[in-house]
Design a protein around this motif. Sequence first.
Motif, PDB file in Angstrom:
ATOM      1  N   ARG A 141       0.705  -1.243  -0.084  1.00 49.17           N
ATOM      2  CA  ARG A 141       0.077  -0.070   0.228  1.00 49.17           C
ATOM      3  C   ARG A 141       0.864   1.377   0.024  1.00 49.17           C
ATOM      4  O   ARG A 141       1.837   1.458   0.960  1.00 49.17           O
ATOM      5  CB  ARG A 141      -1.084  -0.171   1.225  1.00 49.17           C
ATOM      6  N   HIS A 180      -7.946   3.807  -1.555  1.00 49.86           N
ATOM      7  CA  HIS A 180      -8.530   4.352  -0.003  1.00 49.86           C
ATOM      8  C   HIS A 180      -8.949   5.500  -0.187  1.00 49.86           C
ATOM      9  O   HIS A 180      -9.315   6.054   0.612  1.00 49.86           O
ATOM     10  CB  HIS A 180      -7.375   3.856   0.806  1.00 49.86           C
ATOM     11  N   ASP A 190      -4.043   7.173  -2.356  1.00 43.91           N
ATOM     12  CA  ASP A 190      -3.697   5.900  -1.273  1.00 43.91           C
ATOM     13  C   ASP A 190      -4.060   4.706  -1.990  1.00 43.91           C
ATOM     14  O   ASP A 190      -5.378   4.445  -2.125  1.00 43.91           O
ATOM     15  CB  ASP A 190      -4.507   6.349  -0.055  1.00 43.91           C
ATOM     16  N   GLU A 192      -3.747   0.434  -2.821  1.00 48.89           N
ATOM     17  CA  GLU A 192      -3.146  -0.880  -2.295  1.00 48.89           C
ATOM     18  C   GLU A 192      -3.587  -2.169  -3.219  1.00 48.89           C
ATOM     19  O   GLU A 192      -4.368  -2.300  -3.772  1.00 48.89           O
ATOM     20  CB  GLU A 192      -4.040  -1.333  -1.012  1.00 48.89           C
ATOM     21  N   TRP A 207      -9.562  -9.136   4.577  1.00 56.21           N
ATOM     22  CA  TRP A 207     -10.300  -8.358   3.850  1.00 56.21           C
ATOM     23  C   TRP A 207     -11.493  -8.969   3.984  1.00 56.21           C
ATOM     24  O   TRP A 207     -11.809 -10.063   3.572  1.00 56.21           O
ATOM     25  CB  TRP A 207      -9.773  -8.315   2.227  1.00 56.21           C
ATOM     26  N   LYS A 244     -17.243   0.930   2.389  1.00 55.69           N
ATOM     27  CA  LYS A 244     -15.653   0.839   2.362  1.00 55.69           C
ATOM     28  C   LYS A 244     -15.119   1.167   0.887  1.00 55.69           C
ATOM     29  O   LYS A 244     -15.859   1.479   0.085  1.00 55.69           O
ATOM     30  CB  LYS A 244     -15.148  -0.980   2.396  1.00 55.69           C
ATOM     31  N   SER A 245     -13.693   1.127   0.839  1.00 55.04           N
ATOM     32  CA  SER A 245     -13.336   1.471  -0.245  1.00 55.04           C
ATOM     33  C   SER A 245     -13.518   0.489  -1.523  1.00 55.04           C
ATOM     34  O   SER A 245     -13.813  -0.486  -1.563  1.00 55.04           O
ATOM     35  CB  SER A 245     -11.617   1.780  -0.436  1.00 55.04           C
ATOM     36  N   TYR A 247     -12.987  -1.410  -4.830  1.00 58.13           N
ATOM     37  CA  TYR A 247     -11.834  -2.066  -5.483  1.00 58.13           C
ATOM     38  C   TYR A 247     -11.940  -2.778  -6.709  1.00 58.13           C
ATOM     39  O   TYR A 247     -13.090  -2.995  -7.034  1.00 58.13           O
ATOM     40  CB  TYR A 247     -11.405  -3.330  -4.473  1.00 58.13           C
TER      41      TYR A 247
END
Length: 276
Positions: A141, A180, A190, A192, A207, A244-245, A247
Motif C-alpha cells: 500500500r 482508499h 492511497d 493498495e 479483507w 468501504k473503499s 476495489y
Amino acid sequence: MLSIGEFSKICGVSTKTLRYYAEIGLLHPDEINPENGYRYYSIGQLTRMLFINRLKSYYFSLEEIKAMLELEDDQSEEKLYSALNRKRKEIQTQLKAFEFTLNQMSMDILKLEKDISIMSYLDHIEVQLVTTEPMKILSIRQMMSSDDYARGYGEHFSRLYERIATEKLTVLGTPMTIYHSPEYNPAGNDTEFAIPIKETVEGTREWPGGLCAKSSITGPYSELTSIYAKLREWVENEGYELVKSPYEVYLTAPSPAVAEEMVTEVYFPVRIKQHI
C-alpha cells in the motif's frame, strides 16, 4: 566551417534552437569568434545534429538524448539498442490506444448517424448485488500519482508474485487493487495492490466480505470510469450507501497488446442507507 545560419539551414533547425542546445550542453559550436560572438560549426558536427534530430523524431526527450551522447563509445551502441527497443514498445502501446480511440470514435459517429446518443452505452452496463466472501490478502500500500499507475501496476504485482514464489505461498485469487483515497488527486492516491493467498505471513491482512454492488468490463482500463459512474448511480438510486473503499479485481493479466480483451470487475461495498 559553417556559420550558424548555414548549419541551421542544412539541418532544418532554427538558430534559436541551436543556441538553446548550446545553453543546455547538448551541442556546442566548434568555434565562437571572441570579437563579434559569431558561432561556427564544423562539418563533422552535422552527423551529431542529424543524430539528435533522429532521436527527437523517435520522441526521446532532450535529457535522454544528452545522456546518450555523453556515453563512452564502448557503451553507446548497447545503450542505444536498449533505448530504441524501450521507446518502440512505448510507441506500440500508444498506437494500440489510438486504435481503440479511433474505433470508439467511429462507432460514436455511426450512432449519431442513427440519432442514437453516444452515451447510450451506459444503459447497457449491468450492475449486480452480490455477497463476497472474506479473504486473506498479501498487499503493498502506498501513495500513487497519476503518472505512477501505468508502471506501478506491473511493478507492484510483480513484487508480490515474486514473494509468493520465493516463500511458496498459495494463491487463492486474481490480483486486485483497493482505492482508499476519498477523492481523486493527480498528485497522489492511497492505493493498495493485493493478491488473495491462503497463508498468514508478514504483510497479510484480512479483507472482509459482505454486500457489494458489482459490475464488470471487457476492455482497456481507460473505460473503467464509466463503470464507476454507473455503479455510483445504481447505489444512489437503489437506496444503498458505500461502507468501504471500492476495489477492482483483474480476471485477466494486464497487457496493452490485448487491451480489448482484458476483463476487470469493480466492487462497491455497500449497505442499505441508514435513515436518520
